[in-house]
Design an enzyme around this catalytic site. Structure first.
Site, PDB file in Angstrom:
ATOM      1  N   GLU A 450      10.949  -1.846   2.946  1.00 10.09           N
ATOM      2  CA  GLU A 450      11.092  -1.229   1.773  1.00 10.09           C
ATOM      3  C   GLU A 450      11.194   0.273   2.081  1.00 10.09           C
ATOM      4  O   GLU A 450      10.307   0.707   2.972  1.00 10.09           O
ATOM      5  CB  GLU A 450      10.042  -1.697   0.954  1.00 10.09           C
ATOM      6  CG  GLU A 450       9.680  -0.900  -0.349  1.00 10.09           C
ATOM      7  CD  GLU A 450       8.277  -0.950  -0.843  1.00 10.09           C
ATOM      8  OE1 GLU A 450       7.430  -1.508  -0.151  1.00 10.09           O
ATOM      9  OE2 GLU A 450       7.906  -0.615  -1.936  1.00 10.09           O
ATOM     10  N   ASP A 541       5.409  -2.583   1.809  1.00 11.82           N
ATOM     11  CA  ASP A 541       3.957  -2.089   1.923  1.00 11.82           C
ATOM     12  C   ASP A 541       2.914  -3.150   1.368  1.00 11.82           C
ATOM     13  O   ASP A 541       3.253  -3.917   0.517  1.00 11.82           O
ATOM     14  CB  ASP A 541       3.947  -0.950   1.030  1.00 11.82           C
ATOM     15  CG  ASP A 541       4.603   0.327   1.891  1.00 11.82           C
ATOM     16  OD1 ASP A 541       4.958   1.278   1.185  1.00 11.82           O
ATOM     17  OD2 ASP A 541       4.985   0.298   3.033  1.00 11.82           O
ATOM     18  N   ASP A 543       0.770  -2.650  -0.927  1.00 11.27           N
ATOM     19  CA  ASP A 543       0.460  -2.450  -2.287  1.00 11.27           C
ATOM     20  C   ASP A 543       1.319  -3.011  -3.079  1.00 11.27           C
ATOM     21  O   ASP A 543       2.004  -3.941  -3.323  1.00 11.27           O
ATOM     22  CB  ASP A 543       0.719  -0.838  -2.626  1.00 11.27           C
ATOM     23  CG  ASP A 543       2.092  -0.623  -2.339  1.00 11.27           C
ATOM     24  OD1 ASP A 543       2.232   0.601  -2.028  1.00 11.27           O
ATOM     25  OD2 ASP A 543       2.885  -1.460  -2.324  1.00 11.27           O
ATOM     26  N   ASP A 545       3.703  -2.489  -5.499  1.00  6.91           N
ATOM     27  CA  ASP A 545       4.826  -1.896  -5.396  1.00  6.91           C
ATOM     28  C   ASP A 545       5.499  -2.979  -4.412  1.00  6.91           C
ATOM     29  O   ASP A 545       6.411  -3.611  -4.544  1.00  6.91           O
ATOM     30  CB  ASP A 545       5.330  -0.706  -5.035  1.00  6.91           C
ATOM     31  CG  ASP A 545       5.517   0.308  -6.539  1.00  6.91           C
ATOM     32  OD1 ASP A 545       5.965   1.196  -6.325  1.00  6.91           O
ATOM     33  OD2 ASP A 545       5.340  -0.613  -7.336  1.00  6.91           O
TER      34      ASP A 545
END
Ligand code: 28F
Length: 676
Positions: A450, A541, A543, A545
């Protein structure tokens, strides 16, 4: 490279069940050899000695109670996970017979718990869940339990017998009187057999998980309408009751609870013919994908079989005939294909077969030839009647098929896909793909990364011999809600399709026409021979997102390239969350639990760095911690339960914001580290 692997403890511990000396009857020797075989190679009987195998023990015992329900004698099943991680299952069936069984010379109770496959051979209901190939029977559970206690209530008495690692430690004793009937089993899984191996290759004990059981028990109650199943977890005081008068019609409504139905209630019919019972529930929605789940005697046949073939043949024939007869399509119009009529359909096909023959590698495909014709004729009659009796709702359903057909033909005509296909053929690869030099797919892997910064450090950190990098920008298309043909218009998805070498076999029956290369939902004719990498690794990641794009990618693979997931090509990279430094000592922590342990060891002088994104890591750190096959941990994506995964993605991708918000809040841990 550490992947999911469980050691069979029996390979490390001598089998203790060998007795010394005293005389054995043939039956006793059979029992001892049977139980010994189970403890020597548990994986042969329950698949693995990891979490899946452990939960299988519970399903085996519950299946025996469900057999009593199938036979019409049991209405309630209570499952309890006790504080000490033992499990208790209680049913209000007839109670296992206590008199001697001629074949074994033992009581029915001792036969069920000490003779392999006893459940299957000795009567019980006509349609045995546990009697099938899937049911290894309660004796395997007994052999793999450090202790098991069974109590039977029947003939106004309560009988009890206890076992240790499968061996009776006493006879069947009368311990009381009762006016009830039923069976109660408590078992303590043997942690010599069931354990996990963690990053430090230490043994960690595995325990039964509430949510895992809840999914299967809910499915069981859907499949057996009117059967009440309760689940109580004494460790957390979580408890739930699963009871659906509507049976599989309620199951379809549950699966569609985040979608817009084209007709309500679901279509439902249950008809018996020649000892085969065919029960179906169908409901079309505004979705573009199809979700059809099939069962034989409550066993999930993930690979379909003759019941599914019969159902699909009838569906296509009946919808086409009705569309013509009702004038919705003209004589000159082409027929709907199977794909067209199934677009947006959620259906459950549950058949009861006295002697089911299961085929395929995982024995999850029904082979009985006669069931195809029976399912086809029953579905044809029942669905035709329903369409005739519900003209308004039928119009909605035909309208959906018309849309699907025109989208397919438009795409075909526009040759958009054929151009795409030729692009795929002369393999013009997407510009931003940093390919690897090796050409053997079996040795190559591709990281779907990403963002460009992470993509950059992945390109620098990788081993370009066998590792390719494809950076994907932000949120790729939400493939859940668009016409199948439109996914090609999305640059990210197209880069991925071209980069991976995803295409369908030439003569696809979906009417996309020769060389259309049309990748459609539930594509069964995916041409994995053209896959350019045998490891497709999602690296995002840690997180929200990152977990969103990971979920979108997984949704794409589930809907458009399911065989890739089923055959184990898809992985999730596990980057570290923290780096802890003290003097020369550097430790990478992949979860909070590990961080606590390292902090406890290094004390508070240590410096902690939280990695918020992959882009923050130096390329060599990224290599060392996440990409180097020698040191990394990859999580293989497997389809534990497509219906659950389907539901999870639907919640996450669907338009129903309410249920999604509530789901994400309730399952932040799951969404954060979606591992299905
Ligand atoms: C908590 C686990 O195992 N329930 C069971 C029965 C009932 C019968 C049965 C089982 C017959 C001789 C093997 C009763 N009456 N719950 C359970 N309930 N097994 S297991 O029979 C098994 C065979 O030994 C039963 C008449 N027919 C069958």
């Amino acid at each position: 490279m550490v992947e999911e692997k469980y050691m069979t403890a029996a390979e490390t511990t001598e089998n203790k069940s060998k007795g010394k000396g005293s005389d054995y009857t043939a039956a006793t020797i059979d029992v001892l050899e049977g139980l010994e075989a189970v403890r020597k190679r548990p994986g042969m009987y329950i698949g693995s000695t990891g979490p899946r195998g452990l939960h299988h023990l519970v399903y085996e015992i519950v299946d025996n109670s469900v057999d009593e329900a199938l036979a019409g004698f049991c209405k309630n099943i209570e499952v309890t996970i006790n504080e000490d991680n033992s499990v208790t299952v209680i049913d209000d069936g007839r109670g296992i017979p206590v008199d001697k069984v001629a074949k074994t010379g033992k009581s029915g109770v001792e036969t069920v718990f000490t003779v392999l496959h006893a459940g299957g051979k000795f009567g019980g209901g006509v349609y045995k869940v546990s009697g099938g190939l899937h049911g290894v029977g309660a004796s395997v559970v007994n052999a793999l339990s450090v202790r098991l206690v069974v109590e039977v209530s029947r003939d106004n008495k309560v009988y009890k017998q206890e076992y240790k690692r499968g061996n009776a430690v006493g006879g069947l004793e009368v311990i009381g009187s009762t006016d009830k009937t039923g069976t109660k089993v408590t078992f303590w899984p043997d942690d010599e057999i069931f354990h996990d191996v963690n990053e430090e290759a230490e043994r960690v004990h595995i325990v039964v998980e509430h949510d895992t059981l809840a999914t299967r028990l809910r499915e069981m109650s859907f499949l057996n309408k009117g059967l009440r199943i309760t689940l109580t977890d004494k460790r957390s005081d979580k408890s739930g009751t699963y009871y659906y008068e509507g049976g599989i019609a309620s199951y379809v409504e549950y699966l569609n609870d985040t979608r817009t139905a084209l007709h309500k209630p679901p279509i439902y019919f249950e008809i018996a013919r020649d000892e085969v019972v065919v029960e179906c529930a169908l409901q079309w929605t505004d979705m573009y994908s199809e979700s059809i789940y099939t069962f034989v005697n409550n066993i999930n046949t993930h690979d379909g079989g003759t019941h599914l073939t019969g159902f699909r043949n009838a569906l296509t024939r009946v919808i086409n005939d009705y569309a013509r007869k009702s004038g919705s399509i003209k004589e000159s119009d082409s027929n709907f294909t199977g794909e067209d009529v199934r677009e947006g359909l959620t259906a459950i096909v549950s058949v009861k077969v006295p002697e089911p023959q299961f085929e395929g590698q995982t024995k999850e495909r029904l082979g009985n030839r006669e069931v195809q014709g029976i399912t086809q004729s029953i579905t044809t009659e029942s669905l035709s009647d329903w369409l005739e009796l519900n003209p308004k709702q039928s119009k909605e359903i035909i309208g959906k098929a018309i849309q699907a057909r025109s989208a397919r033909e438009a795409a075909h005509k526009a040759k958009v896909l054929v151009r795409r296909q030729s692009a795929l053929e002369n393999s013009s690869l997407p510009g931003k793909l940093a390919d690897c030099s090796d050409r053997d797919p079996a040795k190559c892997e591709i990281y779907l990364v990403e963002g460009d910064s992470a993509g950059g450090s992945a390109k620098q950190g990788r081993n370009r011999q066998f590792q390719a990098i494809l950076p994907l920008r932000g949120k790729i298309l939400n493939v859940e809600r668009v016409q199948p043909t439109r996914i090609y218009e999305n640059a990210e998805v197209q880069a991925m399709i071209q980069g991976l070498g995803l295409s369908v076999k030439e003569d696809d029956e979906n009417g996309g026409g020769k060389g259309s290369g049309l990748l459609r939902p539930n594509a069964e004719n995916l041409d994995l021979a053209k896959l350019r990498y045998h490891k497709v690794i999602i690296m995002t990641d840690a997180d929200v997102d990152g977990s969103h794009i990971r979920t979108l990618l997984l949704t794409f693979f589930f809907r458009y390239a399911k065989p890739m997931v089923e055959q184990g090509y898809v992985y999730i990279a596990q980057p570290p969350l923290y780096k802890v430094e003290k003097g020369k000592r550097i430790e990478y922590c992949y979860n909070e639990h590990k961080l606590e342990a390292v902090m406890a060891e290094l004390g508070d002088k240590a410096v902690i760095q939280r990695f918020k994104g992959l882009g923050e890591m130096m390329p060599e750190q990224l290599w060392e911690t996440t990409m180097n096959p020698e040191t990394r941990t990859l999580k293989k994506v497997t389809i534990e339960d497509a219906s659950e995964a389907d539901h999870v993605f639907d919640l996450l991708m669907g338009e129903a914001v309410g249920p999604r918000r509530e789901f994400i809040e309730r399952n932040a841990h799951l969404v954060g580290n979606l591992d299905v």
